[in-house]
Design a protein around this motif. Structure first.
Motif, PDB file in Angstrom:
ATOM      1  N   THR A 123      -1.740  -6.861  16.235  1.00 16.93           N
ATOM      2  CA  THR A 123      -1.278  -7.893  17.185  1.00 16.93           C
ATOM      3  C   THR A 123      -0.687  -9.094  16.473  1.00 16.93           C
ATOM      4  O   THR A 123      -0.088  -9.962  17.098  1.00 16.93           O
ATOM      5  CB  THR A 123      -2.445  -8.362  18.066  1.00 16.93           C
ATOM      6  N   GLU A 124      -0.885  -9.146  15.177  1.00 15.73           N
ATOM      7  CA  GLU A 124      -0.313 -10.238  14.384  1.00 15.73           C
ATOM      8  C   GLU A 124       0.069  -9.685  13.017  1.00 15.73           C
ATOM      9  O   GLU A 124      -0.316  -8.572  12.647  1.00 15.73           O
ATOM     10  CB  GLU A 124      -1.321 -11.384  14.238  1.00 15.73           C
ATOM     11  N   LYS A 125       0.845 -10.466  12.275  1.00 16.79           N
ATOM     12  CA  LYS A 125       1.303  -9.991  10.971  1.00 16.79           C
ATOM     13  C   LYS A 125       0.117  -9.664  10.071  1.00 16.79           C
ATOM     14  O   LYS A 125      -0.953 -10.282  10.158  1.00 16.79           O
ATOM     15  CB  LYS A 125       2.212 -11.037  10.323  1.00 16.79           C
ATOM     16  N   GLN A 126       0.354  -8.682   9.212  1.00 17.54           N
ATOM     17  CA  GLN A 126      -0.726  -8.214   8.336  1.00 17.54           C
ATOM     18  C   GLN A 126      -0.151  -7.891   6.954  1.00 17.54           C
ATOM     19  O   GLN A 126       0.974  -7.403   6.839  1.00 17.54           O
ATOM     20  CB  GLN A 126      -1.390  -6.970   8.940  1.00 17.54           C
ATOM     21  N   LYS A 127      -0.933  -8.184   5.914  1.00 12.73           N
ATOM     22  CA  LYS A 127      -0.481  -7.911   4.563  1.00 12.73           C
ATOM     23  C   LYS A 127      -0.276  -6.389   4.385  1.00 12.73           C
ATOM     24  O   LYS A 127      -1.062  -5.580   4.871  1.00 12.73           O
ATOM     25  CB  LYS A 127      -1.480  -8.406   3.523  1.00 12.73           C
ATOM     26  N   ALA A 128       0.763  -6.041   3.653  1.00 16.70           N
ATOM     27  CA  ALA A 128       1.079  -4.627   3.444  1.00 16.70           C
ATOM     28  C   ALA A 128      -0.064  -3.901   2.741  1.00 16.70           C
ATOM     29  O   ALA A 128      -0.373  -2.756   3.059  1.00 16.70           O
ATOM     30  CB  ALA A 128       2.361  -4.496   2.626  1.00 16.70           C
ATOM     31  N   SER A 129      -0.702  -4.572   1.798  1.00 20.17           N
ATOM     32  CA  SER A 129      -1.798  -3.946   1.050  1.00 20.17           C
ATOM     33  C   SER A 129      -2.996  -3.644   1.954  1.00 20.17           C
ATOM     34  O   SER A 129      -3.678  -2.629   1.777  1.00 20.17           O
ATOM     35  CB  SER A 129      -2.234  -4.837  -0.115  1.00 20.17           C
ATOM     36  N   LYS A 130      -3.241  -4.505   2.940  1.00 25.46           N
ATOM     37  CA  LYS A 130      -4.356  -4.270   3.865  1.00 25.46           C
ATOM     38  C   LYS A 130      -4.042  -3.103   4.796  1.00 25.46           C
ATOM     39  O   LYS A 130      -4.907  -2.265   5.088  1.00 25.46           O
ATOM     40  CB  LYS A 130      -4.630  -5.530   4.690  1.00 25.46           C
ATOM     41  N   LEU A 131      -2.800  -3.040   5.241  1.00 23.31           N
ATOM     42  CA  LEU A 131      -2.380  -1.936   6.095  1.00 23.31           C
ATOM     43  C   LEU A 131      -2.482  -0.603   5.355  1.00 23.31           C
ATOM     44  O   LEU A 131      -2.812   0.435   5.936  1.00 23.31           O
ATOM     45  CB  LEU A 131      -0.940  -2.181   6.557  1.00 23.31           C
ATOM     46  N   LEU A 132      -2.230  -0.650   4.071  1.00 16.04           N
ATOM     47  CA  LEU A 132      -2.260   0.550   3.238  1.00 16.04           C
ATOM     48  C   LEU A 132      -3.664   1.134   3.105  1.00 16.04           C
ATOM     49  O   LEU A 132      -3.823   2.315   2.787  1.00 16.04           O
ATOM     50  CB  LEU A 132      -1.685   0.223   1.854  1.00 16.04           C
ATOM     51  N   LEU A 133      -4.681   0.334   3.359  1.00 10.67           N
ATOM     52  CA  LEU A 133      -6.066   0.805   3.248  1.00 10.67           C
ATOM     53  C   LEU A 133      -6.430   1.793   4.343  1.00 10.67           C
ATOM     54  O   LEU A 133      -7.440   2.494   4.240  1.00 10.67           O
ATOM     55  CB  LEU A 133      -7.036  -0.384   3.285  1.00 10.67           C
ATOM     56  N   ARG A 134      -5.631   1.877   5.374  1.00 10.95           N
ATOM     57  CA  ARG A 134      -5.910   2.827   6.448  1.00 10.95           C
ATOM     58  C   ARG A 134      -5.741   4.255   5.918  1.00 10.95           C
ATOM     59  O   ARG A 134      -4.762   4.561   5.218  1.00 10.95           O
ATOM     60  CB  ARG A 134      -4.973   2.585   7.624  1.00 10.95           C
ATOM     61  N   PRO A 135      -6.666   5.144   6.255  1.00  8.71           N
ATOM     62  CA  PRO A 135      -6.660   6.490   5.665  1.00  8.71           C
ATOM     63  C   PRO A 135      -5.448   7.345   6.020  1.00  8.71           C
ATOM     64  O   PRO A 135      -5.059   8.221   5.254  1.00  8.71           O
ATOM     65  CB  PRO A 135      -7.949   7.117   6.218  1.00  8.71           C
ATOM     66  N   ASN A 136      -4.854   7.112   7.178  1.00  3.62           N
ATOM     67  CA  ASN A 136      -3.730   7.944   7.603  1.00  3.62           C
ATOM     68  C   ASN A 136      -2.387   7.227   7.485  1.00  3.62           C
ATOM     69  O   ASN A 136      -1.417   7.580   8.158  1.00  3.62           O
ATOM     70  CB  ASN A 136      -3.938   8.424   9.042  1.00  3.62           C
ATOM     71  N   VAL A 137      -2.329   6.208   6.633  1.00  8.21           N
ATOM     72  CA  VAL A 137      -1.097   5.449   6.423  1.00  8.21           C
ATOM     73  C   VAL A 137      -0.748   5.461   4.934  1.00  8.21           C
ATOM     74  O   VAL A 137      -1.581   5.125   4.092  1.00  8.21           O
ATOM     75  CB  VAL A 137      -1.248   3.988   6.915  1.00  8.21           C
TER      76      VAL A 137
END
Length: 640
Positions: free
Chosen positions: A520-534
């Motif tokens: 719902t708001e901007k997120q650091k790319a590295s944090k998004l990368l922690l998702r297992p299916n991303v």
């Protein structure tokens, strides 16, 4: 006239003796272990003589025409990171490349290459011939020169005495080798090549213990006689990563040759069973134990009687040959039984056999008789590498060869040895397993043997080992520069990802498509990368800004940054475990420790400790048959 001929012989013999003496290191055998040993010692500055029974079979792929595979691919990359040649030669002779286990985590990814058998051997020889300090001599070695329990050279079958400061034996399957095809027995170390005699008997006289192992190989067939439409095609990867960390010219993905898969069935099995009464394995003519994880087809039928079929891999032997290797059909049954059964396999109905499969048994020496450098405990400056230590596989042999070559050079130059720990490399796991536990069957490496496989990935072997090797004078400055550049680039990418914001409108559609919670708001790319299916590739493809920022980055560097970010917690956890275990690894046991003083030890532990003579408490804890209570007793006494 006779006097003139005799004079010529004397002069020629004297010249040859002068030419073949006073080497730093002599390597006996030019298989995968011997080639890596010779190259390593020579590249570090030793003058090396590589002795082989046949100059035309240097680095021959005696079994399947492939390198790498599960855990084996990690070993080849570690050899390359140290400065060895196996990865380079593999890349130069690859006809198909696949990264195995890509559906699993990166700790399990394992590169594998199908190779041109002849090109592989010729490239190895070419590289050795272009390596300063390596000399060659074609002859067999029947005896070692041993003075005061120290290896000082060899004596060949032609009677030449060649002196050296160290000797490395990489005899493969040649020590008293016997080939079995049905009821036929032929002395030999490989088909059409004679066995080596004399060395086993001499070493036994010095107190070393030997035993017998066996291995086997399948029939080779004419590819023109096969019907590939009845088989499953197995293509190579769309991206050829390769093995070497250097910039080696590699095969284009579109040019790769396909392998194929087919299966045996109950009819094939019934035909094979008709030859069991003439099988050397079932008639007791083979003494040696065969490889558990690569059994013969008759062994599979016997051990897995409930299985209706077994998988066969149909592998081309090279670019310019029709010869096919039938992987999975290793056998020593009579030739006519092999042929009849093979022609019942789908696609093989009209198969023409080039040569039958066979089993070979040979001498090996229990590796508990070695130290971590692969030097024998009984005879100084004598090193064993490869199948003589009970291993199976090109990769296992090659990594022992490179370590023996490095350590032989270091020993004769009064330098500290190179010992890789279990947390440093798969090579360290292999050597520790061999010298601590020994083996009663051909040893094969698996990822499951390594406790720290998250740390010991194929993608970071250069980061783990190249700088260490360069400090020893082995890995080149070019290799070190590439590692430093990789480290800098990876850190730069990680920093960019940690600071770059991804907007909801950029990725929410994609996230919904992979069943991942939208943002719902901007997120650091590295944090998004922690998702297992991303994956990082997916984030980049859905972010125009990030794609522009990272457009010039190499795929290898992007992948390394992604792995380090995604698995950071797991990596740190393993490092913490390693640090805790180091307390045991650093707890040294005195060299001449008297275990008889420990009356509370179990009888088995007492016997094993006295035989293996572990260097540390950590090594002692890994010896088969030793219980935690035995280790506790040992620690208390040493602490006291």
């Amino acid at each position: 006239m006779e006097q003139g001929a005799l004079f010529f012989k004397i002069i020629a013999s004297a010249y040859l003796c002068q030419m073949l003496q006073n080497y730093d290191v002599i390597v006996v055998g030019a298989g995968h272990a011997g080639c890596e040993a010779a190259a390593a010692a020579a590249n570090m500055g030793s003058r090396v003589l590589l002795i082989t029974m046949n100059m035309q079979t240097i680095a021959q792929m005696s079994c399947n025409p492939a390198m790498g595979g599960i855990a084996k691919g990690q070993i080849v990359r570690e050899i390359d990171a140290l400065g060895g040649y196996s990865g380079i030669v593999t890349d130069l002779s690859t006809i198909q490349f696949r990264m195995l286990n890509k559906s699993k985590g990166p700790a399990m990814w394992s590169p594998r290459a199908q190779n041109d058998r002849q090109l592989f051997a010729s490239k190895w020889r070419e590289m050795l011939e272009n390596t300063p300090n390596v000399d060659f001599y074609q002859d067999s070695v029947n005896e070692l020169i041993i003075k005061n329990n120290k290896a000082c050279g060899v004596i060949t079958s032609l009677g030449h005495k060649i002196e050296s400061d160290a000797v490395i034996i990489t005899s493969g399957t040649f020590l008293n080798g016997i080939i079995h095809i049905g009821e036929k027995q032929i002395g030999g170390g490989r088909v059409a090549e004679k066995s080596a005699t004399g060395i086993t008997e001499q070493l036994i006289s010095f107190g070393l213990e030997s035993d017998r192992l066996k291995t086997g190989t399948p029939p080779r067939v004419d590819g023109r006689s096969l019907d590939y439409s009845k088989m499953e095609e197995q293509k190579g990867d769309e991206e050829v990563v390769g093995f070497s960390y250097l910039d080696i010219p590699r095969i284009k993905a579109a040019d790769q040759r396909s392998c194929y898969i087919t299966y045996t069935d109950s009819i094939v099995h019934d035909i094979l069973k008709t030859g069991f009464d003439r099988s050397p394995m079932y008639q007791g003519r083979i003494e040696g134990v065969g490889p558990r994880y690569c059994p013969s087809i008759e062994d599979k039928i016997n051990r897995f009687a409930d299985r209706e079929r077994h998988q066969l891999f149909v592998e081309p032997e090279g670019w310019n040959t029709v010869e096919i290797y039938v992987n999975g059909f290793s056998t020593s049954l009579p030739e006519e039984v092999q042929y009849e059964a093979l022609r019942k396999v789908p696609g093989f109905e009209k198969a023409r056999m080039f040569r039958p499969g066979y089993a070979i048994e040979y001498d090996y020496f229990q590796p508990t008789q070695l130290g971590y450098t692969l030097e024998t405990k009984a005879i100084k400056n004598l090193y064993f590498a490869g199948q003589i230590n009970g291993t199976t596989g090109y990769e296992e042999a090659a990594c022992q060869g490179i370590m023996a070559g490095i350590n032989a050079h270091l020993k004769i130059n009064d330098k500290a040895p190179l010992i890789l720990k279990r947390s440093d490399a798969y090579i360290g796991v292999l050597i520790d397993d061999l010298i601590s536990k020994g083996t009663n069957e051909p040893y094969r490496m698996f990822t499951s043997r390594a406790e720290f496989r998250t740390l010991l990935r194929q993608d970071n072997a250069d980061l783990r080992l190249t700088e260490l090797s360069h400090q020893l004078g082995f890995a080149s400055a070019e290799r070190l520069h590439k590692v430093e550049e990789k480290t800098n680039q990876v850190n730069s990418i990680k920093s960019l990802l940690a600071n770059h914001n991804i907007l909801p409108e950029e990725v929410n559609e994609f996230l919904s498509g992979v069943d991942s919670m939208t943002i719902t708001e901007k997120q650091k790319a590295s944090k998004l990368l922690l998702r297992p299916n991303v994956s990082l590739h997916q984030i980049i493809e859905n972010s125009t800004a990030l794609k522009e920022i990272l457009k010039d980055k190499e795929l290898d560097h992007l992948e390394q940054a992604e792995i380090q970010i995604k698995y950071e917690r797991y990596i740190e956890k393993e490092k913490e475990i390693v640090e805790r275990m180091m307390t045991l690894e650093n707890k040294m046991i005195p060299e001449n420790f008297d275990y008889d003083k420990l009356s509370a030890l179990s009888i088995e532990a007492l016997q094993k400790f006295k035989k293996v003579r572990p260097l540390t408490i950590g090594q002692a804890s890994r010896i088969s048959g030793v219980n935690p209570s035995d280790i506790q007793i040992l620690m208390v006494f040493i602490g006291r």
